[in-house]
Design an enzyme around this catalytic site. Structure first.
Site, PDB file in Angstrom:
ATOM      1  N   ARG A 242       0.815  -1.214   0.000  1.00  0.00           N
ATOM      2  CA  ARG A 242       0.000   0.000   0.000  1.00  0.00           C
ATOM      3  C   ARG A 242       0.850   1.266   0.000  1.00  0.00           C
ATOM      4  O   ARG A 242       0.408   2.297  -0.509  1.00  0.00           O
ATOM      5  CB  ARG A 242      -0.950   0.002   1.193  1.00  0.00           C
ATOM      6  CG  ARG A 242      -2.090  -0.969   0.976  1.00  0.00           C
ATOM      7  CD  ARG A 242      -3.094  -0.919   2.076  1.00  0.00           C
ATOM      8  NE  ARG A 242      -4.337  -1.530   1.618  1.00  0.00           N
ATOM      9  CZ  ARG A 242      -5.353  -1.842   2.426  1.00  0.00           C
ATOM     10  NH1 ARG A 242      -5.265  -1.590   3.713  1.00  0.00           N
ATOM     11  NH2 ARG A 242      -6.442  -2.385   1.934  1.00  0.00           N
TER      12      ARG A 242
ATOM     13  N   LYS B 119     -19.758 -14.165   4.560  1.00  0.00           N
ATOM     14  CA  LYS B 119     -21.136 -13.714   4.795  1.00  0.00           C
ATOM     15  C   LYS B 119     -21.807 -13.163   3.554  1.00  0.00           C
ATOM     16  O   LYS B 119     -21.292 -12.273   2.895  1.00  0.00           O
ATOM     17  CB  LYS B 119     -21.144 -12.643   5.893  1.00  0.00           C
ATOM     18  CG  LYS B 119     -20.935 -13.240   7.267  1.00  0.00           C
ATOM     19  CD  LYS B 119     -20.509 -12.193   8.265  1.00  0.00           C
ATOM     20  CE  LYS B 119     -21.682 -11.514   8.936  1.00  0.00           C
ATOM     21  NZ  LYS B 119     -21.228 -10.387   9.778  1.00  0.00           N
TER      22      LYS B 119
ATOM     23  N   GLY C 202     -10.051  -7.989   0.549  1.00  0.00           N
ATOM     24  CA  GLY C 202      -8.807  -8.189   1.278  1.00  0.00           C
ATOM     25  C   GLY C 202      -8.364  -9.635   1.312  1.00  0.00           C
ATOM     26  O   GLY C 202      -7.205  -9.952   1.030  1.00  0.00           O
TER      27      GLY C 202
ATOM     28  N   GLY D 257     -14.141  -3.290   0.617  1.00  0.00           N
ATOM     29  CA  GLY D 257     -15.471  -2.689   0.741  1.00  0.00           C
ATOM     30  C   GLY D 257     -15.724  -1.626  -0.318  1.00  0.00           C
ATOM     31  O   GLY D 257     -16.812  -1.547  -0.892  1.00  0.00           O
TER      32      GLY D 257
HETATM   33  P1  ADP Z   1     -12.878 -10.848   1.160  1.00  0.00           P
HETATM   34  O1  ADP Z   1     -12.027 -10.203   2.230  1.00  0.00           O
HETATM   35  O2  ADP Z   1     -12.076 -11.337   0.010  1.00  0.00           O
HETATM   36  O3  ADP Z   1     -14.032  -9.950   0.762  1.00  0.00           O
HETATM   37  P2  ADP Z   1     -14.500 -12.234   3.111  1.00  0.00           P
HETATM   38  O4  ADP Z   1     -13.956 -11.369   4.195  1.00  0.00           O
HETATM   39  O5  ADP Z   1     -15.920 -12.089   2.740  1.00  0.00           O
HETATM   40  O6  ADP Z   1     -13.557 -12.155   1.810  1.00  0.00           O
HETATM   41  O7  ADP Z   1     -14.355 -13.778   3.577  1.00  0.00           O
HETATM   42  C1  ADP Z   1     -13.119 -14.381   3.839  1.00  0.00           C
HETATM   43  C2  ADP Z   1     -13.230 -15.391   4.935  1.00  0.00           C
HETATM   44  O8  ADP Z   1     -14.221 -16.357   4.656  1.00  0.00           O
HETATM   45  C3  ADP Z   1     -11.941 -16.153   5.078  1.00  0.00           C
HETATM   46  O9  ADP Z   1     -11.396 -15.884   6.350  1.00  0.00           O
HETATM   47  C4  ADP Z   1     -12.342 -17.622   4.958  1.00  0.00           C
HETATM   48  O10 ADP Z   1     -11.702 -18.450   5.886  1.00  0.00           O
HETATM   49  C5  ADP Z   1     -13.829 -17.569   5.249  1.00  0.00           C
HETATM   50  N1  ADP Z   1     -14.539 -18.726   4.673  1.00  0.00           N
HETATM   51  C6  ADP Z   1     -14.664 -19.026   3.381  1.00  0.00           C
HETATM   52  N2  ADP Z   1     -15.347 -20.193   3.231  1.00  0.00           N
HETATM   53  C7  ADP Z   1     -15.642 -20.636   4.463  1.00  0.00           C
HETATM   54  C8  ADP Z   1     -16.348 -21.769   4.985  1.00  0.00           C
HETATM   55  N3  ADP Z   1     -16.853 -22.682   4.176  1.00  0.00           N
HETATM   56  N4  ADP Z   1     -16.483 -21.876   6.318  1.00  0.00           N
HETATM   57  C9  ADP Z   1     -15.965 -20.934   7.134  1.00  0.00           C
HETATM   58  N5  ADP Z   1     -15.297 -19.845   6.718  1.00  0.00           N
HETATM   59  C10 ADP Z   1     -15.130 -19.696   5.402  1.00  0.00           C
HETATM   60 MG    MG Z   2     -12.389  -9.983   4.366  1.00  0.00          MG
END
Ligand code: ADP
Ligand code: MG
Length: 383
Positions: free
Chosen positions: A52, A189, A338, A361
């Site tokens: 960054r 989520k 992230g 986000g």
């Molecule tokens: P990003 O930061 O790329 O937007 P998120 O923050 O939405 O992604 O989600 C990432 C998290 O989701 C990771 O820590 C990963 O471990 C968790 N995750 C993904 N699939 C599962 C699952 N089946 N069960 C529990 N956690 C999960």
């Molecule tokens: Mg995340």
């Protein structure tokens, strides 16, 4: 907020045209220096990844080449409106001094409650003695915080090079999609991503769903999910999304195999119906292969959210396979988020995609709304 025209946000060249000679001018640059830190037991702090800081250099160098005095400012962590030594900018300042000597860096903006509170008095202090403002903090531009929306009301302002790149790429996806356009969504989520899923449905040809969020879709289809993570209050919404996609002629690709642990805690592979006590942690090999085919046939792909709990090496395979497909496809590929970016970096594939967004986000909100509060402030400031 209205749909933004990229050309309406002033660029560095527009700022120079407005201010004139930048030599000797003090320019406040809002950067995103919210770097990952390692806090050691002896109290010392180390920067884990300076990506960054390096990302801000094109803007900083453009300004210093013109003789401007650059004053950077950023938030770091969540100090919650009071000075906390563990979130001091000192380690960032030391690294910045190596990369861009002579550039100033203010103390952590979030040491003052006026930053997140968008306090006019705090904005006044920020722009005191400042001749121009540049926003290069894409990752914070979805927040109506003082340092993002305040300065353009006081001094001539523009977006920096990093912001410009993000705007070009992400608004290009939104407004000029190449078909087939596929979104790959995963992560924990669905509630975090509902708005963007609905917006993406308008432009994409298909959405691939992995990560824990697939279990909420499975629940909507009436499939048993064992003890997998899911969001009970989103089940109806997922059912509605499936019906809406179908009525629009779009495909939601759900996994048809899952890996995880069985009721005894042992590693196991399942179909898309999980037995009692089982927990799904990743998409299975069959789904990963099917998703690869969809990504290979696309002309544009946006990926947000890992396919599984990739931090555990038993469950990284789905995310790795999708990352390899992103690297291998001829499609224009963009990654936002992230954890998805961290996964790509872990597999050393971050150089193999066309664009890795610096904002999780912010990238989702820009795709959803076509505009961000930080952009609106820059446009208003120049009118
Ligand atoms: P990003 O930061 O790329 O937007 P998120 O923050 O939405 O992604 O989600 C990432 C998290 O989701 C990771 O820590 C990963 O471990 C968790 N995750 C993904 N699939 C599962 C699952 N089946 N069960 C529990 N956690 C999960
Ligand atoms: Mg995340």
């Amino acid at each position: 907020m209205s749909e933004v025209a990229v050309s309406a946000i002033p660029r560095l060249e527009d700022l120079e045209a407005r201010v004139g000679d930048l030599s000797g001018k003090r320019v406040l640059v809002r950067t995103d220096f919210n770097v990952p830190l390692d806090h050691h037991d002896d109290g010392s702090v180390e920067i884990v990844d300076d990506f960054r800081i390096k990302s801000a250099l094109p803007t900083i160098e453009w300004l210093t080449e013109r003789g401007a005095t650059v004053v950077t400012a950023s938030h770091l962590g969540r100090p919650k409106g009071e000075p906390k030594p563990e979130f001091s900018m000192d380690p960032v300042r030391a690294r910045l001094a190596e990369l861009a000597p002579g550039v100033e860096l203010l103390e952590n903006l979030r040491f003052d409650p006026g930053e997140t509170g968008n306090d006019p008095a705090f904005v006044e202090r920020l722009v005191d003695g400042i001749d121009a403002y540049v926003n290069d903090a894409f990752g914070a531009s979805h927040r109506s915080h003082a340092s993002i929306v305040g300065p353009p009301q006081h001094v001539p302002s523009a977006m920096g090079r990093l912001l410009e790149k993000e705007v070009d790429v992400l608004l290009g996806l939104r407004n000029k999609p190449k078909h087939p356009f596929v979104a790959v969504l995963g992560g924990a989520k669905i509630s975090d991503k509902l708005g963007v899923i609905e917006a993406l449905l308008e432009t994409v040809d298909g959405i691939i769903i992995g990560g824990a969020m697939c279990f909420t879709f499975f629940a909507a289809q009436g499939k048993p999910i064992g003890d997998s993570l899911f969001e009970p209050d989103m089940v109806d919404t997922c059912g509605e999304l499936l019906a809406k996609a179908e009525s629009m002629g779009k495909t939601i690709h759900l996994p048809d195999d899952i890996t995880g642990v069985d009721a005894t805690g042992a590693f196991a592979t399942f179909g898309s119906r999980l037995p009692d006590g089982a927990i799904g942690y990743d998409i299975g090999p069959g789904s990963a292969a099917a998703f690869t085919d969809v990504i290979m046939d696309a002309r544009m792909v946006f990926w947000n959210g890992p396919m599984g709990m990739f931090e555990d090496e038993r469950f990284e395979s789905g995310t790795r396979t999708v990352a390899q497909a992103m690297a291998g496809t001829k499609a224009f590929t963009v990654v936002g988020g992230g954890d998805s970016a961290a996964a790509l970096a872990q597999f050393r594939l971050d150089d193999e995609v066309d664009h890795v967004s610096t904002g999780g986000g912010a990238s989702l909100e820009l795709l959803e709304n076509g505009d961000l509060p930080g952009f609106e402030a820059l446009r208003k400031g120049s009118s």
